[in-house]
Design a protein around this motif. Structure first.
Motif, PDB file in Angstrom:
ATOM      1  N   ARG A 110       0.824  -1.319  -0.105  1.00 17.18           N
ATOM      2  CA  ARG A 110       0.010   0.084   0.138  1.00 17.18           C
ATOM      3  C   ARG A 110       0.763   1.221  -0.026  1.00 17.18           C
ATOM      4  NH1 ARG A 110      -1.456   3.846   3.304  1.00 17.18           N
ATOM      5  NH2 ARG A 110      -0.216   2.688   5.094  1.00 17.18           N
ATOM      6  N   ARG A 111       1.763   1.293   0.932  1.00 18.68           N
ATOM      7  CA  ARG A 111       2.557   2.536   1.016  1.00 18.68           C
ATOM      8  C   ARG A 111       3.517   2.533  -0.351  1.00 18.68           C
ATOM      9  NH1 ARG A 111       5.396   1.638   7.023  1.00 18.68           N
ATOM     10  NH2 ARG A 111       3.471   1.687   8.017  1.00 18.68           N
ATOM     11  N   GLN A 112       4.211   1.511  -1.090  1.00 18.42           N
ATOM     12  CA  GLN A 112       4.691   1.596  -2.485  1.00 18.42           C
ATOM     13  C   GLN A 112       3.703   2.187  -3.498  1.00 18.42           C
ATOM     14  OE1 GLN A 112       5.949  -2.505  -2.716  1.00 18.42           O
ATOM     15  NE2 GLN A 112       7.387  -2.307  -0.904  1.00 18.42           N
ATOM     16  N   HIS A 113       2.666   1.807  -3.395  1.00 21.22           N
ATOM     17  CA  HIS A 113       1.485   2.096  -4.142  1.00 21.22           C
ATOM     18  C   HIS A 113       1.334   3.570  -4.323  1.00 21.22           C
ATOM     19  CE1 HIS A 113      -2.498   3.041  -5.820  1.00 21.22           C
ATOM     20  NE2 HIS A 113      -2.310   1.967  -6.883  1.00 21.22           N
ATOM     21  N   ASP A 114       1.011   4.029  -3.068  1.00 17.14           N
ATOM     22  CA  ASP A 114       0.734   5.467  -2.722  1.00 17.14           C
ATOM     23  C   ASP A 114       1.694   6.416  -3.124  1.00 17.14           C
ATOM     24  OD1 ASP A 114      -1.895   4.428  -2.023  1.00 17.14           O
ATOM     25  OD2 ASP A 114      -1.375   4.845   0.125  1.00 17.14           O
ATOM     26  N   ARG A 115       3.154   6.019  -2.816  1.00 17.75           N
ATOM     27  CA  ARG A 115       4.124   6.776  -2.991  1.00 17.75           C
ATOM     28  C   ARG A 115       4.558   7.011  -4.555  1.00 17.75           C
ATOM     29  NH1 ARG A 115       9.908   6.361   0.034  1.00 17.75           N
ATOM     30  NH2 ARG A 115      10.986   8.575  -0.729  1.00 17.75           N
ATOM     31  N   ILE A 116       4.475   5.966  -5.203  1.00 22.23           N
ATOM     32  CA  ILE A 116       4.670   5.844  -6.625  1.00 22.23           C
ATOM     33  C   ILE A 116       3.542   6.766  -7.241  1.00 22.23           C
ATOM     34  CG2 ILE A 116       4.633   4.376  -8.722  1.00 22.23           C
ATOM     35  CD1 ILE A 116       5.961   2.372  -6.997  1.00 22.23           C
ATOM     36  N   GLN A 117       2.378   6.438  -6.902  1.00 20.59           N
ATOM     37  CA  GLN A 117       1.162   7.210  -7.354  1.00 20.59           C
ATOM     38  C   GLN A 117       1.195   8.942  -7.419  1.00 20.59           C
ATOM     39  OE1 GLN A 117      -2.860   6.574  -6.053  1.00 20.59           O
ATOM     40  NE2 GLN A 117      -3.451   6.230  -8.296  1.00 20.59           N
ATOM     41  N   GLN A 118       1.751   8.930  -6.135  1.00 16.67           N
ATOM     42  CA  GLN A 118       1.992  10.543  -5.804  1.00 16.67           C
ATOM     43  C   GLN A 118       3.028  11.094  -6.581  1.00 16.67           C
ATOM     44  OE1 GLN A 118       3.387  11.259  -1.858  1.00 16.67           O
ATOM     45  NE2 GLN A 118       2.414  13.573  -1.802  1.00 16.67           N
ATOM     46  N   ARG A 119       4.226  10.395  -6.755  1.00 16.30           N
ATOM     47  CA  ARG A 119       5.412  11.124  -7.352  1.00 16.30           C
ATOM     48  C   ARG A 119       5.228  10.765  -9.045  1.00 16.30           C
ATOM     49  NH1 ARG A 119       9.954  11.164  -4.068  1.00 16.30           N
ATOM     50  NH2 ARG A 119      10.977  11.945  -5.973  1.00 16.30           N
ATOM     51  N   LEU A 120       4.881   9.667  -9.255  1.00 19.98           N
ATOM     52  CA  LEU A 120       4.714   9.444 -10.696  1.00 19.98           C
ATOM     53  C   LEU A 120       3.376   8.811 -11.313  1.00 19.98           C
ATOM     54  CD1 LEU A 120       8.193   7.309 -10.796  1.00 19.98           C
ATOM     55  CD2 LEU A 120       7.748   9.707 -11.778  1.00 19.98           C
ATOM     56  N   PRO A 121       2.322   9.626 -11.121  1.00 19.09           N
ATOM     57  CA  PRO A 121       1.115   9.255 -11.394  1.00 19.09           C
ATOM     58  C   PRO A 121       0.832   8.797 -12.772  1.00 19.09           C
ATOM     59  CG  PRO A 121       1.022  11.603 -11.267  1.00 19.09           C
ATOM     60  CD  PRO A 121       2.316  11.284 -10.661  1.00 19.09           C
ATOM     61  N   HIS A 122       1.525   9.161 -13.777  1.00 18.08           N
ATOM     62  CA  HIS A 122       1.336   8.832 -14.918  1.00 18.08           C
ATOM     63  C   HIS A 122       2.037   7.396 -15.204  1.00 18.08           C
ATOM     64  CE1 HIS A 122       5.180  10.732 -14.749  1.00 18.08           C
ATOM     65  NE2 HIS A 122       5.644  10.265 -15.650  1.00 18.08           N
ATOM     66  N   LEU A 123       2.633   6.888 -14.372  1.00 21.46           N
ATOM     67  CA  LEU A 123       3.236   5.434 -14.580  1.00 21.46           C
ATOM     68  C   LEU A 123       2.786   4.399 -13.585  1.00 21.46           C
ATOM     69  CD1 LEU A 123       7.142   6.490 -14.921  1.00 21.46           C
ATOM     70  CD2 LEU A 123       5.458   5.871 -16.737  1.00 21.46           C
ATOM     71  N   ILE A 124       1.742   4.902 -12.894  1.00 19.95           N
ATOM     72  CA  ILE A 124       1.394   3.726 -11.666  1.00 19.95           C
ATOM     73  C   ILE A 124       0.757   2.569 -12.504  1.00 19.95           C
ATOM     74  CG2 ILE A 124      -0.819   4.991 -11.492  1.00 19.95           C
ATOM     75  CD1 ILE A 124       0.854   3.185  -8.642  1.00 19.95           C
ATOM     76  N   ASP A 125       0.038   2.853 -13.880  1.00 17.05           N
ATOM     77  CA  ASP A 125      -0.592   1.701 -14.377  1.00 17.05           C
ATOM     78  C   ASP A 125       0.450   0.571 -14.767  1.00 17.05           C
ATOM     79  OD1 ASP A 125      -3.141   2.563 -13.695  1.00 17.05           O
ATOM     80  OD2 ASP A 125      -3.360   3.565 -15.691  1.00 17.05           O
ATOM     81  N   ARG A 126       1.760   1.361 -14.842  1.00 10.56           N
ATOM     82  CA  ARG A 126       2.967   0.517 -15.548  1.00 10.56           C
ATOM     83  C   ARG A 126       3.427  -0.713 -14.503  1.00 10.56           C
ATOM     84  NH1 ARG A 126       5.927   1.528 -20.520  1.00 10.56           N
ATOM     85  NH2 ARG A 126       4.610   3.460 -20.641  1.00 10.56           N
ATOM     86  N   CYS A 127       2.946  -0.408 -13.047  1.00 12.21           N
ATOM     87  CA  CYS A 127       3.258  -1.121 -12.118  1.00 12.21           C
ATOM     88  C   CYS A 127       2.394  -2.070 -11.849  1.00 12.21           C
ATOM     89  CB  CYS A 127       3.631  -0.227 -10.816  1.00 12.21           C
ATOM     90  SG  CYS A 127       4.648   1.059 -11.001  1.00 12.21           S
ATOM     91  N   GLU A 128       2.980  -3.457 -11.284  1.00 11.11           N
ATOM     92  CA  GLU A 128       2.109  -4.409 -10.866  1.00 11.11           C
ATOM     93  C   GLU A 128       2.928  -5.283  -9.572  1.00 11.11           C
ATOM     94  OE1 GLU A 128       0.943  -8.743 -12.493  1.00 11.11           O
ATOM     95  OE2 GLU A 128       2.063  -7.477 -13.920  1.00 11.11           O
ATOM     96  N   TRP A 129       1.830  -5.522  -8.709  1.00 12.40           N
ATOM     97  CA  TRP A 129       2.558  -6.225  -7.439  1.00 12.40           C
ATOM     98  C   TRP A 129       2.101  -7.586  -7.484  1.00 12.40           C
ATOM     99  CZ3 TRP A 129       1.633  -1.087  -7.799  1.00 12.40           C
ATOM    100  CH2 TRP A 129       2.471  -0.165  -7.069  1.00 12.40           C
ATOM    101  N   LEU A 130       3.122  -8.465  -7.218  1.00 14.39           N
ATOM    102  CA  LEU A 130       2.980  -9.824  -7.251  1.00 14.39           C
ATOM    103  C   LEU A 130       2.853 -10.499  -5.709  1.00 14.39           C
ATOM    104  CD1 LEU A 130       5.549 -10.636  -9.992  1.00 14.39           C
ATOM    105  CD2 LEU A 130       3.089 -10.148 -10.316  1.00 14.39           C
ATOM    106  N   ASP A 131       2.280 -11.641  -5.706  1.00 13.73           N
ATOM    107  CA  ASP A 131       2.738 -12.320  -4.648  1.00 13.73           C
ATOM    108  C   ASP A 131       3.598 -13.454  -4.494  1.00 13.73           C
ATOM    109  OD1 ASP A 131       0.186 -11.378  -3.094  1.00 13.73           O
ATOM    110  OD2 ASP A 131      -1.041 -12.369  -4.308  1.00 13.73           O
ATOM    111  N   GLY A 132       4.012 -13.807  -5.679  1.00 11.51           N
ATOM    112  CA  GLY A 132       5.160 -14.948  -5.849  1.00 11.51           C
ATOM    113  C   GLY A 132       5.708 -14.489  -7.398  1.00 11.51           C
ATOM    114  N   LEU A 133       6.775 -15.516  -7.688  1.00 14.04           N
ATOM    115  CA  LEU A 133       7.477 -15.203  -8.828  1.00 14.04           C
ATOM    116  C   LEU A 133       6.380 -15.410  -9.938  1.00 14.04           C
ATOM    117  CD1 LEU A 133      10.786 -17.392  -8.294  1.00 14.04           C
ATOM    118  CD2 LEU A 133      10.490 -14.849  -8.821  1.00 14.04           C
ATOM    119  N   PRO A 134       6.711 -14.432 -11.222  1.00 10.48           N
ATOM    120  CA  PRO A 134       5.810 -14.593 -12.377  1.00 10.48           C
ATOM    121  C   PRO A 134       6.115 -15.914 -13.115  1.00 10.48           C
ATOM    122  CG  PRO A 134       7.452 -13.363 -12.694  1.00 10.48           C
ATOM    123  CD  PRO A 134       7.733 -13.417 -11.259  1.00 10.48           C
ATOM    124  N   GLU A 135       5.116 -16.179 -14.111  1.00  9.94           N
ATOM    125  CA  GLU A 135       5.240 -17.580 -14.704  1.00  9.94           C
ATOM    126  C   GLU A 135       6.699 -17.484 -15.576  1.00  9.94           C
ATOM    127  OE1 GLU A 135       1.930 -18.904 -16.839  1.00  9.94           O
ATOM    128  OE2 GLU A 135       0.741 -19.231 -15.027  1.00  9.94           O
TER     129      GLU A 135
END
Length: 395
Positions: free
Chosen positions: A143-168
């Motif tokens: 949550r803190r990472q998302h909020d901070r990125i959205q605040q500083r780089l709002p135009h790039l937040i949609d490029r970010c993705e949070w994962l629970d484990g390694l991607p395939e």
């Protein structure tokens, strides 16, 4: 996680009015004591460390307390200066240029500062990745990472993705900044006859404590024997740590990284320096409110617990997992190779950043204590971060 070799006394106890901290500590101790009982009174230290740091809802890295920066327990390089992440971004750009549709995967993004610095720099030079993926086990930190990125780089937040484990699968660059030092480790000690014992966790007079016991963890005896065959860990009373989780972690990473570069940034040594005779009490260290001490049982769930990285073991495990070694160097040499001097000259607050750059580069600060290892797959290029001085021959 940022630490010094200097051994220190524990800081003051948490304030009694901090009910959140007291509850976390009590519940986590109950959980650990239950596992000790289930393990016939002796819990391998790596399992204790895993619970202390990562027990769901209770462990240090997954509970909600502030950890990074002035209000936390330690300061990492991205909090010291944006020059750190912007320099790493230059290395990322070199990889991204050579892999179409490449992505970045960051392990444990902390406060989000590194992601912001990398994405901001890559946006400046028109070299953004397809996605910036963050593997983060803590819901609160997400949550803190998302909020901070959205605040500083709002135009790039949609490029970010949070994962629970390694991607395939992933192609691109993997970044693990101060991740390996927080992996649970096994501990051992040689008795008066020089025979190895495993340091487990037990109870004595109601308190958790170290208990030396016959080795019970699979693979530990073999690893100690291998060290001793190479002339290390031979003196009675010698104590240290071994990370048995490193090889499986790198193997899993290799399975999903189809092509690209993994950057592993941490404090540590080559094996010969890690297990040298005068480092006879190991490297385990705890961090609480910007003070370092040696007692892992003092603020359970409220403090960081770390061990230095054996980079020779990292190289061996990487090669065994199918990686090629791309380079190994000090943080200072890596950042210089990535153009930190030019970034500093272009900084609008160059004077302030010069002071921070000294902390990143000076041998007495982070410059030589921290190392960078590169492991790559499917690529034969030389990378700029290792162009100034590659120390792979010291491993």
């Amino acid at each position: 996680m940022t630490q010094h070799d200097t051994r220190r006394q524990p800081p003051d106890e948490p304030n009694d009015t901090d009910t959140f901290a007291a509850e976390i500590n009590a519940r986590l101790q109950d959980r650990i004591r239950a596992e000790i009982a289930e393990s016939a009174g002796l819990l391998p230290f790596d399992r204790f460390m895993e619970l202390a740091l990562y027990a769901p809802g209770l462990g240090y890295y997954v509970a909600g307390a502030e950890k990074f920066g002035p209000d936390g327990d330690f300061t990492t390089a991205p909090e010291l200066s944006p020059l750190f992440g912007r320099s790493i971004a230059n290395q990322c750009a070199e990889v991204l240029e050579r892999i179409p549709e490449a992505e970045i995967l960051e392990f444990g993004a902390g406060s989000g500062a590194l992601a912001i610095q990398i994405l901001g720099r890559l946006a400046e030079i028109d070299a953004l990745p397809k996605r910036y993926r963050i593997l983060e086990p803590s819901p609160e930190l997400r949550r803190r990472q998302h909020d901070r990125i959205q605040q500083r780089l709002p135009h790039l937040i949609d490029r970010c993705e949070w994962l629970d484990g390694l991607p395939e699968r992933i192609q691109g660059i993997v970044i693990a900044n101060e991740v390996l030092d927080a992996m649970p480790v096994h501990r051992f000690r040689l008795d008066d006859a020089g025979e190895p014992l495993e340091v487990c966790v037990g109870e004595r007079e109601g308190a958790l404590t170290d208990v030396d016991a016959p080795i019970r963890s699979p693979g530990l005896a073999e690893r100690i024997a291998a060290l001793q065959a190479d002339g290390f860990a031979l003196t009675p009373g010698y104590a240290s740590e071994i990370n048995l989780r490193l090889a499986p972690w790198l193997s899993a990473l290799s399975d999903v990284l189809e092509r690209g570069l993994a950057l592993l940034i941490d404090y540590g040594y080559s094996r010969s320096a890690y297990y040298q005779p005068d480092r006879s009490m190991g490297t385990l260290m705890c961090h609480y409110r910007h003070q370092a001490h040696e007692d892992p049982y003092r603020y359970i769930g409220l403090q960081d617990i770390t061990a230095h990285v054996d980079f020779t073991a990292v190289a061996e495990a990487g090669l065994g997992a199918g990686f090629e070694q791309a380079g190994f160097t000090t943080q200072a040499h890596f950042l210089i190779g990535c153009g930190i001097d030019q970034l500093l000259s272009e900084s609008p607050d160059a004077l302030e950043q010069t002071l921070a750059a000294k902390q990143l580069l000076l041998p007495t600060e982070m410059g030589e204590r921290f190392k960078v290892m590169g492991l790559d797959k499917g690529m034969t290029e030389s990378w700029r971060g290792f162009s100034v001085r590659d120390l792979s021959d010291r491993l």
